[in-house]
Design a protein around this motif. Structure first.
Motif, PDB file in Angstrom:
ATOM      1  N   GLY A  99      36.507  44.233  43.646  1.00  0.00           N
ATOM      2  CA  GLY A  99      35.726  43.231  44.419  1.00  0.00           C
ATOM      3  C   GLY A  99      34.342  43.004  44.324  1.00  0.00           C
ATOM      4  N   PRO A 100      33.502  44.111  44.459  1.00  0.00           N
ATOM      5  CA  PRO A 100      31.992  43.734  44.387  1.00  0.00           C
ATOM      6  C   PRO A 100      31.644  42.999  43.120  1.00  0.00           C
ATOM      7  CG  PRO A 100      32.461  45.848  45.270  1.00  0.00           C
ATOM      8  CD  PRO A 100      33.948  45.408  44.744  1.00  0.00           C
ATOM      9  N   ALA A 101      32.194  43.299  41.981  1.00  0.00           N
ATOM     10  CA  ALA A 101      31.687  42.614  40.762  1.00  0.00           C
ATOM     11  C   ALA A 101      32.022  41.305  40.909  1.00  0.00           C
ATOM     12  CB  ALA A 101      32.013  43.554  39.664  1.00  0.00           C
ATOM     13  N   THR A 102      33.459  41.210  41.145  1.00  0.00           N
ATOM     14  CA  THR A 102      34.141  39.752  41.098  1.00  0.00           C
ATOM     15  C   THR A 102      33.438  38.778  42.072  1.00  0.00           C
ATOM     16  OG1 THR A 102      36.193  40.686  40.309  1.00  0.00           O
ATOM     17  CG2 THR A 102      36.050  38.523  41.162  1.00  0.00           C
ATOM     18  N   LEU A 103      33.387  39.332  43.446  1.00  0.00           N
ATOM     19  CA  LEU A 103      32.934  38.435  44.523  1.00  0.00           C
ATOM     20  C   LEU A 103      31.560  38.189  44.269  1.00  0.00           C
ATOM     21  CD1 LEU A 103      35.115  39.982  47.081  1.00  0.00           C
ATOM     22  CD2 LEU A 103      35.400  37.905  46.275  1.00  0.00           C
ATOM     23  N   ASP A 125      40.177  35.732  55.041  1.00  0.00           N
ATOM     24  CA  ASP A 125      39.944  36.473  56.261  1.00  0.00           C
ATOM     25  C   ASP A 125      38.788  36.206  57.067  1.00  0.00           C
ATOM     26  OD1 ASP A 125      42.337  37.786  56.650  1.00  0.00           O
ATOM     27  OD2 ASP A 125      41.735  39.724  55.548  1.00  0.00           O
ATOM     28  N   GLU A 126      38.648  36.367  58.261  1.00  0.00           N
ATOM     29  CA  GLU A 126      37.538  36.187  59.170  1.00  0.00           C
ATOM     30  C   GLU A 126      36.891  37.513  59.416  1.00  0.00           C
ATOM     31  OE1 GLU A 126      35.834  34.072  63.147  1.00  0.00           O
ATOM     32  OE2 GLU A 126      37.713  35.063  63.375  1.00  0.00           O
ATOM     33  N   ASP A 127      36.315  37.872  58.294  1.00  0.00           N
ATOM     34  CA  ASP A 127      35.632  39.477  58.445  1.00  0.00           C
ATOM     35  C   ASP A 127      34.223  39.309  57.805  1.00  0.00           C
ATOM     36  OD1 ASP A 127      36.174  39.220  55.647  1.00  0.00           O
ATOM     37  OD2 ASP A 127      37.771  40.426  55.748  1.00  0.00           O
ATOM     38  N   VAL A 128      33.603  40.291  57.567  1.00  0.00           N
ATOM     39  CA  VAL A 128      32.127  40.262  56.846  1.00  0.00           C
ATOM     40  C   VAL A 128      32.132  39.263  55.592  1.00  0.00           C
ATOM     41  CG1 VAL A 128      30.282  41.568  55.896  1.00  0.00           C
ATOM     42  CG2 VAL A 128      31.249  42.365  57.823  1.00  0.00           C
ATOM     43  N   LEU A 129      33.093  39.660  54.791  1.00  0.00           N
ATOM     44  CA  LEU A 129      33.426  38.886  53.491  1.00  0.00           C
ATOM     45  C   LEU A 129      33.525  37.629  53.593  1.00  0.00           C
ATOM     46  CD1 LEU A 129      32.689  39.537  50.520  1.00  0.00           C
ATOM     47  CD2 LEU A 129      35.133  39.997  50.018  1.00  0.00           C
ATOM     48  N   GLN A 132      30.805  35.599  54.875  1.00  0.00           N
ATOM     49  CA  GLN A 132      29.844  35.362  53.948  1.00  0.00           C
ATOM     50  C   GLN A 132      29.960  33.986  52.964  1.00  0.00           C
ATOM     51  OE1 GLN A 132      29.176  38.833  51.232  1.00  0.00           O
ATOM     52  NE2 GLN A 132      27.244  37.942  50.438  1.00  0.00           N
ATOM     53  N   PHE A 133      31.359  34.057  52.582  1.00  0.00           N
ATOM     54  CA  PHE A 133      31.883  32.808  51.791  1.00  0.00           C
ATOM     55  C   PHE A 133      31.747  31.533  52.748  1.00  0.00           C
ATOM     56  CE2 PHE A 133      33.283  35.740  48.493  1.00  0.00           C
ATOM     57  CZ  PHE A 133      33.607  35.127  47.430  1.00  0.00           C
ATOM     58  N   ALA A 134      32.430  31.713  53.925  1.00  0.00           N
ATOM     59  CA  ALA A 134      32.390  30.477  54.546  1.00  0.00           C
ATOM     60  C   ALA A 134      30.829  29.969  54.694  1.00  0.00           C
ATOM     61  CB  ALA A 134      33.046  30.808  55.969  1.00  0.00           C
ATOM     62  N   ASN A 214      41.793  38.433  46.527  1.00  0.00           N
ATOM     63  CA  ASN A 214      41.556  37.403  47.818  1.00  0.00           C
ATOM     64  C   ASN A 214      40.267  37.554  48.466  1.00  0.00           C
ATOM     65  OD1 ASN A 214      44.492  36.271  48.290  1.00  0.00           O
ATOM     66  ND2 ASN A 214      44.875  38.384  48.042  1.00  0.00           N
ATOM     67  N   ILE A 215      40.012  36.825  49.435  1.00  0.00           N
ATOM     68  CA  ILE A 215      38.931  37.003  50.291  1.00  0.00           C
ATOM     69  C   ILE A 215      38.934  37.772  51.310  1.00  0.00           C
ATOM     70  CG2 ILE A 215      36.702  35.788  51.304  1.00  0.00           C
ATOM     71  CD1 ILE A 215      37.268  35.419  48.174  1.00  0.00           C
ATOM     72  N   SER A 216      38.592  39.025  51.388  1.00  0.00           N
ATOM     73  CA  SER A 216      38.986  40.012  52.214  1.00  0.00           C
ATOM     74  C   SER A 216      38.064  41.459  52.274  1.00  0.00           C
ATOM     75  CB  SER A 216      40.387  40.598  52.456  1.00  0.00           C
ATOM     76  OG  SER A 216      40.652  41.467  53.078  1.00  0.00           O
ATOM     77  N   ASP A 217      37.732  42.013  53.283  1.00  0.00           N
ATOM     78  CA  ASP A 217      36.870  43.104  53.415  1.00  0.00           C
ATOM     79  C   ASP A 217      37.587  44.255  52.753  1.00  0.00           C
ATOM     80  OD1 ASP A 217      34.641  42.054  54.392  1.00  0.00           O
ATOM     81  OD2 ASP A 217      34.858  42.794  56.499  1.00  0.00           O
ATOM     82  N   THR A 218      38.988  44.209  52.344  1.00  0.00           N
ATOM     83  CA  THR A 218      39.647  45.520  51.573  1.00  0.00           C
ATOM     84  C   THR A 218      38.772  45.418  50.035  1.00  0.00           C
ATOM     85  OG1 THR A 218      41.188  43.751  50.609  1.00  0.00           O
ATOM     86  CG2 THR A 218      41.626  44.929  52.845  1.00  0.00           C
ATOM     87  N   TYR A 219      37.942  44.507  49.708  1.00  0.00           N
ATOM     88  CA  TYR A 219      37.316  44.265  48.354  1.00  0.00           C
ATOM     89  C   TYR A 219      35.882  44.519  48.532  1.00  0.00           C
ATOM     90  CZ  TYR A 219      41.811  42.217  46.503  1.00  0.00           C
ATOM     91  OH  TYR A 219      43.070  42.205  46.164  1.00  0.00           O
TER      92      TYR A 219
END
Length: 464
Positions: A99-103, A125-129, A132-134, A214-219
């Motif tokens: 996640g960190p490198a890709t996102l 997802d509506e989370d921190v990540l 950030q994208f939104a 995907n766009i989610s804090d799991t990443y």
């Protein structure tokens, strides 16, 4: 698919409820494809300046052919005969891990957008990540950049509508793919079982991203992949995934996939933008961009089958959700029996327990045939990649399961050549080092409680 347990279970229930009869996958025979390919003088290769001649195509593929492996010229012809999709030359393809490198690369590309951003995802997802994208895409929309987003309705089932309404109010155009609520369906009928599992980001028609993320804090954290420090606690690791960043003429193929997905939803017209700028040569990679959709031509399934059937040396697959259909199962076992080194890296930790146990129900017959199975330790595995004979590689959103091939819109990129294949092999070897091999004798002594879970899950394998 990244999902909470509630989201996964609801998706499964919707699938079971909505199906009246089981659809089926086509039979893929290499001999049939060879007969059709014989009529092709040379595989089509598109470039930044047009289609190469037959001689030019042959020369370009021959340079990337290694003895004792797939004949790339023949394989390219087989795939074209089966899928109708040409190769595209002149691309730069960068592998991205976790996640960190890709996102980080995706956010950098969005920040640089001058004309448009087209974004298609299963989960947002509506989370921190997610915020950030939104926030960044709202900023770009305020600057005059056209922003279009397709998000899947099941993948975002637990996300408050207010999250998407905020983006819409900020000038972003959004489409909810196949709404769960039939009252919100426009034009094409209620097809809740068909999901958009693609992950595509296109910026200015010049750069595209795709893969499993995907766009989610799991990443928000990295997995132990290539980590100098090896964490020992699951809470300290992120999901293991693979993405690619592509520049060059192939970006236009992603753009067409996005536009077709948008128009198929009977949504509002896309606003005017420079979606197809003049293509430029960005590198030396030859790729085939395959998009599949329910009721389509099974392009990704056919390409996988042909590559496995033609493998001479090795089939190395890293797969998040592995619930093989009978053809895939047979192709893997047949390859192992003819001496091909068939190795699978599969999860030992999964976000979907039913899928996990359904896949394990096939271990015994695979191991008995000589297929080597390794389970990734500690981190949730979400990558969907394969490298065959070190020269045929694929990265995408597609799992090796019936749902991906029959009921999801998916995308996979095939990269031809031993240079990129070597990069894929190095990544595969790293995953092997972070995995535990499953041995047949030990597997046959597993607890009966585990066997019962596998037996129960296998009855549902079509719907997973």
């Amino acid at each position: 698919m990244t999902c909470s347990s509630a989201r996964c279970w609801l998706a499964t229930l919707l699938t079971c409820w909505s199906l009246v009869a089981c659809a089926s996958l086509p039979t893929v025979e290499a001999d049939d494809a060879k007969a059709k390919a014989a009529a092709i003088a040379a595989p089509r290769i598109q470039t930044a300046t047009g289609q190469l001649s037959a001689g030019g195509s042959q020369a370009l593929l021959k340079k990337r052919w290694a003895k004792g492996a797939l004949d790339l010229q023949q394989q390219a012809a087989l795939e074209e005969a089966a899928t109708g999709v040409p190769l595209i030359a002149g691309n730069k393809v960068q592998l991205l891990f976790d996640g960190p490198a890709t996102l980080g690369e995706m956010l950098k590309a969005i920040e640089s957008a001058k004309n448009h951003i087209n974004f298609e995802t299963y989960i947002f997802d509506e989370d921190v990540l997610g915020n950030q994208f939104a926030d960044l895409m709202l900023k770009k929309a305020a600057e005059g950049v056209i922003v279009n987003i397709i998000y899947d309705s099941v993948g975002t089932l637990t996300v408050p509508q207010a999250f998407f309404d905020r983006m819409r109010a900020g000038g972003i155009k959004l489409v909810a793919f196949n709404p769960v609520n039939p009252a919100k369906v426009r034009g094409n009928g209620w097809k809740v079982n068909n999901r958009d599992h693609r992950k595509i980001l296109i910026v200015d028609g010049k750069v595209a991203f795709t893969g499993g993320i995907n766009i989610s804090d799991t990443y928000s954290k990295s997995s132990p992949f290539r980590s100098k420090t090896k964490p020992t606690d699951k809470k300290d690791v992120g999901w293991r995934d693979t993405h690619v960043k592509i520049e060059g003429p192939a970006v236009a193929a992603f753009q067409w996939l996005f536009i077709r997905a948008w128009t198929a939803q009977d949504s509002d017209d896309l606003r005017d933008a420079e979606y197809f700028p003049t293509p430029v040569i960005a590198g030396d990679r030859i790729v085939r961009v395959l998009g599949s959709a329910p009721g389509g031509q099974f392009e990704i399934f056919k390409a996988y089958q042909l590559a496995m059937q033609e493998a001479k040396k090795s089939i190395h697959i890293t797969m998040a959700y592995f619930v093989p259909d009978q053809q895939t199962l047979g192709a893997l076992k047949d390859a192992a029996r003819r001496g091909v080194d068939v190795r699978l890296v599969l999860p030992s930790v999964s976000d979907s327990g039913v899928v996990y146990h359904a896949g394990r129900a096939y271990y015994d017959e695979l191991l008995e045939a000589g297929v080597k199975i390794h389970e990734l330790k500690l981190s949730v595995l979400h990558a969907k990649t394969a490298v065959i004979d070190g020269v045929w590689s694929t990265v995408g959103s597609t799992n090796l399961d019936t749902r991906s091939f029959l009921h999801n819109s998916e995308v996979s990129v095939i990269v031809m050549g031993d240079s990129f294949g070597a990069e894929m092999e190095r990544a595969f070897q790293e995953d092997l080092r972070n995995s535990t091999e499953i041995k047949l004798d030990a597997w046959r002594h597993r607890p009966w409680s585990m066997r019962m879970k596998e037996w129960s899950a296998r009855f549902m394998d079509y719907w997973l």
